[in-house]
Design an enzyme around this catalytic site. Structure first.
Site, PDB file in Angstrom:
ATOM      1  N   HIS A 191      32.322  19.387  -6.509  1.00 35.58           N
ATOM      2  CA  HIS A 191      30.344  20.042  -5.495  1.00 35.58           C
ATOM      3  C   HIS A 191      30.401  20.514  -7.073  1.00 35.58           C
ATOM      4  CE1 HIS A 191      29.918  19.425  -1.403  1.00 35.58           C
ATOM      5  NE2 HIS A 191      29.977  18.159  -2.364  1.00 35.58           N
ATOM      6  N   ARG A 298      29.172   7.673  -4.985  1.00 29.78           N
ATOM      7  CA  ARG A 298      30.580   8.393  -4.356  1.00 29.78           C
ATOM      8  C   ARG A 298      29.372   8.765  -2.690  1.00 29.78           C
ATOM      9  NH1 ARG A 298      31.985   9.538  -9.875  1.00 29.78           N
ATOM     10  NH2 ARG A 298      34.262   8.316  -9.828  1.00 29.78           N
ATOM     11  N   ARG A 334      28.819   2.751  -2.210  1.00 24.95           N
ATOM     12  CA  ARG A 334      30.480   2.510  -2.068  1.00 24.95           C
ATOM     13  C   ARG A 334      30.485   3.254  -0.680  1.00 24.95           C
ATOM     14  NH1 ARG A 334      35.300   4.974  -5.038  1.00 24.95           N
ATOM     15  NH2 ARG A 334      34.507   6.634  -4.176  1.00 24.95           N
ATOM     16  N   ASN A 456      41.249   4.686 -12.179  1.00 28.37           N
ATOM     17  CA  ASN A 456      41.638   5.977 -12.371  1.00 28.37           C
ATOM     18  C   ASN A 456      43.515   5.723 -11.143  1.00 28.37           C
ATOM     19  OD1 ASN A 456      39.953   6.852 -12.876  1.00 28.37           O
ATOM     20  ND2 ASN A 456      39.372   8.346 -11.807  1.00 28.37           N
ATOM     21  N   ASP A 457      42.848   4.840  -9.881  1.00 27.52           N
ATOM     22  CA  ASP A 457      43.629   5.556  -8.647  1.00 27.52           C
ATOM     23  C   ASP A 457      44.521   3.552  -8.871  1.00 27.52           C
ATOM     24  OD1 ASP A 457      43.833   6.526  -6.815  1.00 27.52           O
ATOM     25  OD2 ASP A 457      41.383   5.684  -5.751  1.00 27.52           O
ATOM     26  N   ARG A 467      48.442  11.888 -11.139  1.00 29.52           N
ATOM     27  CA  ARG A 467      48.253  12.129 -12.666  1.00 29.52           C
ATOM     28  C   ARG A 467      48.346  14.022 -11.933  1.00 29.52           C
ATOM     29  NH1 ARG A 467      42.411  11.553 -14.642  1.00 29.52           N
ATOM     30  NH2 ARG A 467      41.363  11.222 -12.429  1.00 29.52           N
ATOM     31  N   CYS A 504      34.411   0.728 -13.248  1.00 27.88           N
ATOM     32  CA  CYS A 504      33.888   2.214 -13.341  1.00 27.88           C
ATOM     33  C   CYS A 504      34.855   3.488 -12.980  1.00 27.88           C
ATOM     34  CB  CYS A 504      33.271   1.937 -11.737  1.00 27.88           C
ATOM     35  SG  CYS A 504      34.405   1.965 -10.314  1.00 27.88           S
TER      36      CYS A 504
END
Lengths: 579, 84
Positions: A191, A298, A334, A456-457, A467, A504
C-alpha cells in the site's frame, strides 16, 4: 559511499539528507553516532524520561481506585522505573561507550532487563517482563514521537528512511520537503508503494538492512527507476545523478505532450495500452496517463490489513466505483491472488514449507468456495456497469480452469434465481503465469476468452528463481531465452484460437522489452500507470517491421546476456533518454 | 512488583546508602530496577546493609517491612527472610 539494491516502487530520482523514522513496534536497529553527538543523545534520553514520567503521573492520578487500585499501582511501579537514577545511568553508559542513538540504548537496556524477568522460573516474576516492555514502548514513543513531529514540520528537503512505513504515514508526507523514500521492508504492491507512486515521490523498498547502515543526516540518493539507494555518494556520483534527474524531468515533459496521441506504430498498427491497478482511485490516474482501460485489477488489497474477509457489498462497491470511472472501457478484474503471504499463512496452523508451490491464488480460492463465490457474485453484479471481464490467476491445468468456470456458472444460477442482473456474456480469461499453462496454452485457449501473460511469476517458475533472494536474484530475467520461448508459444496458440492475448507483468513496463513483445505478436500491454507515456513513446517510434526483425533475431539467441545486451542497444537507438 | 515498589519507596526516605544482597549480588536498595531484578533472580534470602546518617533506623524499618509485614501481596513461592 555504499550502494544498496532494492525494488523500485515509485519512479524518479532524488538527493537529500536522511531523516530516519523508527517504529516502536519493531526492534530498533543499532545505529551509531559521532562522539560529539553523545551529549545531545543523553539529553534526549533525559527529556524522554521526564516527559514519560509526567504523562504517566497524570494517568496515575486520574485513575480511580475502583478496582482496588490495581491499575493505579501498575502505573505507580512504572513511574518508579522512570524515576530510577540507576536505570538512566545505565542507558547513559550505553550511549557513551557504544556510541549509539538514544532509541537504541533505551531499547537494548530495557530489553535486557525484560529478558532477565522472562528467564525467572516463578511465573509471577516472569510475567513482569510485560511491564518492562510497556515502559520501553512508552519511552520510545517519546523519542520517536518527536521524530514524527519533525516529519510534519519539515523545513528542509529530506529522504525518509524507515524499516517500514504505513500508508497513512506516507500519505501525510509533504511532497515539498519529502524528496525520496527508502525502506527495509515492503514491495511494489505494498500500500505504501502505491501511496508513494500517487504522490509522485521516488521510492525504493525491500532494502533489507538499510536502516542499520544509514545515520540521520547522511546524504541519500533514491533512484526509483533503477531500484537503487546510494548512501553518502561521492561528488562524481552526485553529479551523474543530478544530470540523470534533469534528463528524466525533460523526458517527462516531452512525454506529457503525447498523452493525447494514439498508441500506434509508425506503420499504423494500433496497440492497446491498459493500466494495472490495486485501488479504484487509481483508475482515474490510468486514464490521465493515457491508458485506455484496466488490464489488471488486483483485488488482494480488499483482503489485506483487516481482521475479517470483505463482504460482497464491499467487493461490489470497489468494482462498481472503478467501472463507473472507466465507463465503457475494458476492466479486467482478477480474482483474488492470495497465498504465499501473510494473509493465508497466518491463518494456517502450520506454515507451508514451500508456499510458492503451495496453496496460493486460484488453488486457495477453489478450496475456499464461500469466499470465492462472494467475490464472483460482486464481479458479476458489477458487470452490468461497464465492460467488466473476469480473470483467474495462476491456472496450472485445464481442470482448474473448468472448475473455476463451473463455479462462476453456479454463481450465475444463484443470481438468476434471485433475479439479480449481470452480464451473461461476461468475458472470462486466465493468467498464463506457470510453465504448465504456457505449454498447454492451445488446450486452455479453447475454454478461455482471453489470456494475460503474467511475466513475473512465469519467469520465477520457469527459471526456478526466487527474485527476492539476493543469492540467486541475478538469475531472474524475463529476457531469458527459456521464458521467451514460452511467451512466444502462448502468443501463437492464442492467435491460432483467435483469442486476445495481453502481457500484464512487469515486462510490459520495461522499455527494452517492448519491441520484442510487439515483434512476437502482442498487441495489448497492461502496465503500471506512470510508465504508460514512455511505453507509448516507444510504440510511436517504431514500425512493426523493426519489431519483427528484433524478435526474429532474439528468438535465435541462446543466452540471456546476449538477449539483454541486444535489446538494450536496439531500444537505445529508438529512445536514448530512457537509459 | 508492588513489594519492590514499597521497599524502594521506604528506602528512599532515608538519607543513607542502602545495599541489598542475596548470595551472589549486591544492589542499590533505592533502585526499583535493581531490587526487582534481584528478587527475580532469587527471591529467598536477602541481606540489607545501610551506611550513613540514619542507617540504623533504615535497616529497622526495612526489616520490619520484609520480615513482619511480608509485604501486602507475598508471592506464593516466595518466603522472605531478612537478616542484618
Amino acid at each position: 559511499m555504499e550502494i544498496k539494491k532494492g525494488i523500485a516502487v515509485s519512479p524518479g530520482i532524488s538527493i537529500a539528507k536522511s531523516l530516519i523514522i523508527d517504529s516502536e513496534d519493531y526492534r530498533i536497529p543499532r545505529r551509531s553516532i559521532e562522539p560529539a553527538q553523545r551529549m545531545a543523545e543523553i539529553q534526549r534520553v533525559r527529556t524522554a524520561f521526564q516527559d514519560a514520567a509526567r504523562q504517566l503521573g497524570q494517568l496515575e492520578s486520574a485513575q480511580e481506585r475502583t478496582d482496588g487500585g490495581k491499575i493505579k499501582d501498575i502505573f505507580a511501579v512504572h513511574l518508579r522505573f522512570l524515576r530510577d537514577k540507576s536505570l538512566r545511568s545505565k542507558i547513559r553508559g550505553v550511549i557513551t561507550t557504544d556510541l549509539v542513538t538514544a532509541e537504541y540504548a533505551v531499547s537494548t537496556v530495557l530489553r535486557e532487563i525484560a529478558s532477565h524477568f522472562t528467564n525467572a522460573k516463578d511465573p509471577y516474576i516472569s510475567e513482569r517482563a510485560a511491564d518492562i516492555y510497556d515502559i520501553e514502548r512508552r519511552l520510545l514513543k517519546q523519542l520517536l514521537g518527536r521524530r514524527r513531529e519533525d516529519v510534519e514540520h519539515l523545513s528542509q528537503e529530506v529522504t525518509i528512511v524507515a524499516r517500514e512505513l504505513s500508508p497513512t504515514q506516507t500519505a501525510g508526507f509533504d511532497k515539498k520537503y519529502v524528496k525520496g523514500i527508502a525502506t527495509d521492508a515492503g514491495g511494489r504492491t505494498s500500500h505504501t508503494a502505491i501511496v508513494a507512486r500517487s504522490l509522485g515521490i521516488p521510492a525504493v523498498m525491500a532494502l533489507e538492512d538499510l536502516t542499520e547502515i544509514v545515520r540521520g543526516g547522511d546524504t541519500i540518493i533514491v533512484d526509483g527507476n533503477r531500484g537503487i539507494v546510494i548512501v553518502n555518494p561521492d561528488e562524481e556520483t552526485i553529479r551523474q545523478c543530478e544530470r540523470y534527474g534533469r534528463e528524466l524531468t525533460e523526458l517527462e515533459h516531452k512525454l506529457d505532450a503525447i498523452k493525447e496521441k494514439p498508441a500506434e506504430t509508425r506503420d499504423g498498427v494500433k496497440i492497446t495500452l491498459l493500466g494495472n491497478i490495486e485501488f479504484p482511485s487509481e483508475a482515474e490516474i490510468v486514464l490521465q496517463k493515457g491508458g485506455e482501460g484496466i488490464g489488471l485489477y488486483r483485488t488482494e488489497f480488499l483482503y489485506l490489513n483487516r481482521p475479517t474477509e470483505p463482504t460482497e457489498q464491499e467487493h461490489y462497491e470497489a468494482y462498481a466505483k472503478t467501472a463507473q470511472v472507466l465507463m465503457q472501457r475494458p476492466l479486467v478484474i482478477r480474482t483474488v491472488d492470495l497465498g504465499a503471504d501473510k494473509y493465508t499463512q497466518s491463518k494456517r496452523f502450520a506454515p507451508e514449507p514451500n508456499p510458492f508451490l503451495g496453496l496460493r491464488s486460484i488453488r486457495f480460492s477453489l478450496q475456499n468456495l464461500t469466499m470465492f463465490k462472494t467475490q464472483l457474485r460482486a464481479i458479476l453484479r458489477a458487470s452490468v456497469l461497464g465492460r467488466v471481464k473476469v480473470m483467474f490467476p495462476l491456472i496450472t491445468n485445464l481442470q482448474e480452469m473448468m472448475q473455476a468456470k463451473m463455479i462462476l456458472r453456479d454463481v450465475m444460477d444463484d443470481l438468476d434465481e434471485e433475479s439479480i442482473a449481470y452480464n451473461r456474456d461476461i468475458e472470462v480469461g486466465i493468467m498464463i503465469e506457470t510453465p504448465s499453462a504456457a505449454l498447454m496454452a492451445s488446450a486452455l485457449a479453447r475454454g478461455a476468452d482471453f489470456f494475460s501473460i503474467g511475466t513475473n511469476d512465469l519467469t520465477q517458475y520457469t527459471l526456478a528463481v526466487d527474485r527476492g533472494n539476493e543469492l540467486v536474484s541475478t538469475l531472474y530475467s524475463a529476457a531469458d531465452p527459456a521464458v521467451l520461448y514460452l511467451i512466444k508459444a502462448v502468443i501463437q496458440d492464442a492467435h491460432k484460437a483467435q483469442i486476445d492475448v495481453a502481457v500484464c507483468g512487469e515486462m510490459a513496463s520495461e522499455p527494452e522489452h517492448i519491441m520484442l513483445l510487439l515483434g512476437m505478436g502482442v498487441r495489448t500491454l497492461s502496465l503500471t500507470s506512470p510508465m504508460i507515456p514512455e511505453i507509448k513513446q516507444i510504440i510511436r517510434s517504431v514500425t512493426i517491421e523493426d519489431c519483427n526483425n528484433v524478435a526474429r533475431k532474439v528468438l535465435g539467441m541462446s543466452s540471456e546476456r546476449q538477449v539483454s545486451n541486444y535489446l538494450r542497444d536496439a531500444t537505445r537507438k529508438i529512445l536514448p533518454e530512457a537509459f | 512488583m508492588r513489594p519492590a515498589m514499597q521497599f524502594v519507596d521506604i528506602a528512599n526516605q532515608f538519607d543513607c546508602d542502602i545495599t541489598v544482597s542475596n548470595d551472589e549480588n549486591n544492589v542499590d536498595g533505592k533502585s526499583i530496577m535493581q531490587i526487582s531484578m534481584l528478587a527475580a533472580a532469587c527471591g529467598t534470602r536477602l541481606k540489607i546493609k545501610a551506611q550513613g546518617r540514619d542507617a540504623e533506623k533504615a535497616v529497622k524499618v526495612l526489616k520490619e517491612l520484609v520480615e513482619e509485614k511480608h509485604f501486602d501481596e507475598p508471592t506464593p513461592s516466595e518466603q522472605k527472610n531478612a537478616r542484618i
